[in-house]
Design an enzyme around this catalytic site. Structure first.
Site, PDB file in Angstrom:
ATOM      1  CD  GLU A 205      -4.771 -12.774   1.335  1.00 34.58           C
ATOM      2  OE1 GLU A 205      -5.435 -13.206   2.516  1.00 34.58           O
ATOM      3  OE2 GLU A 205      -4.458 -13.816   0.653  1.00 34.58           O
TER       4      GLU A 205
ATOM      5  CG  MET B  50       7.927 -15.933 -24.112  1.00 32.10           C
ATOM      6  SD  MET B  50       7.871 -15.474 -25.786  1.00 32.10           S
ATOM      7  CE  MET B  50       6.382 -14.563 -25.851  1.00 32.10           C
TER       8      MET B  50
ATOM      9  CE  LYS C 246      -8.594  -6.741  16.327  1.00 34.28           C
ATOM     10  NZ  LYS C 246      -9.798  -6.654  15.186  1.00 34.28           N
TER      11      LYS C 246
ATOM     12  CG  PHE D 168      -0.707 -14.026  15.145  1.00 33.31           C
ATOM     13  CD1 PHE D 168      -0.199 -15.118  14.927  1.00 33.31           C
ATOM     14  CD2 PHE D 168      -1.977 -13.743  14.789  1.00 33.31           C
ATOM     15  CE1 PHE D 168      -0.660 -15.896  14.131  1.00 33.31           C
ATOM     16  CE2 PHE D 168      -2.828 -14.662  14.090  1.00 33.31           C
ATOM     17  CZ  PHE D 168      -2.132 -15.848  13.519  1.00 33.31           C
ATOM     18  CD  GLN D 169      -2.528 -13.425  10.701  1.00 33.61           C
ATOM     19  OE1 GLN D 169      -3.545 -12.934  10.822  1.00 33.61           O
ATOM     20  NE2 GLN D 169      -2.636 -14.695   9.888  1.00 33.61           N
TER      21      GLN D 169
END
Length: 553
Positions: free
Chosen positions: A48, A467, A160, A110-111
């Site tokens: 993502e 760097m 949802k 959940f999630q």
């Protein structure tokens, strides 16, 4: 219509043709609606964070709002780095995230994650939609806020049950956001004061940032600079705001900027800053920054004016509008003596690459630049290669450059290049990365392969986190703590992902690899360039030091 269907219809109304995303349970209804909308192409990334960076690269190089999408919980939290990156660089993207049903919010379902709470500090604005009736207006507001005023990322969190609820859909043709009124026209008295200051100045300097690109002001900037004969220096975000081979272009300034640009900043008597925020990597020690100059600051965000540096003439407004007004109020001038002084500084110091037989980064980048004739979109990751690419690959137009500025995000380059190529299918996209940065998002090679994207990827491979190693050399007596890295064979790894991989160790091999990369039209090519292991980027202003305390070698 269901909420998910309404969302897709709203995106189509806003002209969205591409979404970068990754599906999951809390956005499955949106993906079902998307399945039935062939007008919108979905690019399936492999993480993502890459979706956010791809939307970012798309936005930087097209001027449109980039769109990314993720599910709730880990999907939305994986967007955080990409959103922070876009926020720091003022890039207009919209992140659409799924959320657990409204009755489950706050119950550790959940999630579930508090996506709006997590992203509040790193978005221009965010929304949690609690009713399907809010959806149309919020989506319209999101696009307006993302793309107007000082641009920035917006997040829309959609539970949802909002996605599955049904309602009669009415498109909100007209709407306004109370309290959101960006200032576009600068105060005329302040503009007149600036015009007078330009008339009186002997050593004026324009210092421009990404706001010039965002406002589409490059053409008027060039017209104004040529009329008034004022040299122009710029931040990394404004690379391409003025053709970099123009006689008035001084290159970029700051910690790794050009010697003569930093000298000009420290010796000018009038500094006109346009669409820039006086970042610490630009100013060095703010107590000494441009301390001989009267400073004018033009910016659409009033919060930036006076935040880091004391300003004598503040002007709040859009860069294009204000430069246009200034152009009307100034006379044609010449600053021959000032420009001759700058030319002397140019000749005083030119960094030279190592004089051994190994490939060096500067030569690689210049070779790619010549082969593309400068007609390419240049994307970089973060590190030494970013600085070298900015110095040696000139941009002649705006929106031909995409690089992580304020956040300095390793892993930005490959997904951003994907976004740039998707948004500009007929243009050559070149990515310079390092052997540290490329491994951060190497899995996105699959995304490029699956979408037949002909990216030209050049990895400057020195087996170091270059760097950080340079800082360890300069400030920690060469104690290279955890900066020597051993990666897989990158050319073979590219082959395993379905791309083309070419290892190069000398100039002859490089020339052939560049030619091959530019011939390919249907898949990415990764060129693994083995470079000198301990080459440094110069000049270099140590952190907290003044711009006239540059380390030259």
């Amino acid at each position: 219509m269901k909420g998910a269907q309404i969302l897709i219809e709203l995106l189509k109304k806003e002209g969205v043709t591409t979404i970068f995303g990754y599906p999951g349970g809390s956005v499955i209804d949106i993906y079902d609606a998307l399945y039935q909308a062939p007008e919108i192409k979905h690019i399936l990334v492999r993480h993502e964070q890459a979706a956010a960076h791809a939307a970012d690269g798309y936005a930087r190089t097209t001027g449109k709002v980039g769109i990314c999408m993720a599910t709730s919980g880990p999907g939305s939290t994986n967007l955080v780095t990409g959103l922070a990156n876009a926020y720091m660089d003022s890039i207009p993207i919209i992140a659409i995230t799924g959320q657990v049903g409204t009755r489950l919010i706050g119950k550790d379902a959940f999630q579930e994650a508090d996506t709006t709470g997590i992203t509040m500090p790193i978005t221009k604005h965010n929304f949690l939609i609690k009713s399907i009736h809010e959806l149309p207006l919020i989506v319209r507001e999101a696009f307006l806020i993302a793309s107007t005023g000082r641009p920035g990322p917006i997040l829309i969190d959609i539970p949802k049950d909002v996605q599955t609820a049904e309602v009669d859909f009415n498109y909100p043709e007209k709407f306004e956001i109370p309290g959101y009124k960006p200032t576009y026209r600068g105060h005329i008295n302040q503009i007149n004061m600036t015009a007078q200051a330009i008339k009186e100045a002997k050593k004026p300097l324009l210092y421009v940032g990404g706001g010039v690109i965002a406002s589409g002001a490059s053409d008027i900037l060039l017209e104004f600079a040529e009329k008034t004969d004022i040299p122009v220096t710029y931040t990394l975000m404004a690379k391409g705001a003025i053709p970099e081979d123009h006689r008035l272009s001084l290159g970029w300034l700051g910690m790794h900027g050009s010697y003569h640009a930093n000298k000009a900043i420290m010796n000018c008597d009038l500094l006109i800053a346009v669409g820039t925020r006086f970042d610490d990597r630009v100013t060095g020690n703010t107590a000494t920054f441009a301390n001989r100059a009267k400073i004018v600051h033009i910016d659409i965000d009033p919060a930036e004016i006076g935040k880091n540096v004391k300003i004598q003439i503040p002007i709040v407004g859009d860069a294009r509008n204000i430069l246009n007004e200034l152009n009307k109020r100034t006379e044609t001038k010449k600053h021959d003596e000032w420009l001759q002084t700058i030319e002397k500084w140019k000749k005083e110091y030119t960094p030279k690459p190592s004089a051994n037989n190994e490939l060096v980064a500067q030569t690689i980048i210049e070779s790619v630049y010549r082969a593309t004739q400068g007609d390419a979109i240049l994307v970089t990751d973060v590190g030494q290669h970013q600085m070298w690419a900015a110095k040696h690959f000139l941009c002649h137009q705006p929106r031909k450059w995409a690089s992580s500025g304020g956040l300095g995000t390793m892993g930005f380059g490959l997904p951003a290049a994907i976004g740039a190529q998707v948004g500009n299918p007929d243009q050559t996209v070149v990515l310079f990365s390092g052997d540290g940065s490329i491994m951060m998002k190497i899995q996105e090679l699959v995304t490029a392969v699956n979408n037949c994207l002909p990216l030209k990827i050049f990895v400057l491979n020195n087996n170091y986190l270059g760097m950080v190693r340079q800082w360890q050399e300069c400030f920690f007596d060469c104690r290279y703590s955890s900066t020597h890295i051993i990666n897989p064979d990158l050319a073979n790894l590219a082959q395993a992902f379905g791309a083309e991989g070419i290892p190069v160790q000398n100039q002859e091999e490089l020339d052939k690899a560049i030619q091959r990369a530019l011939e390919v039209k249907d898949h990415p090519v990764l060129v693994d360039c083995r470079i000198s292991k301990e080459t440094n980027v110069y000049p270099f202003v140590p952190p907290g030091k003044s711009l006239d305390e540059m380390i030259l070698e």
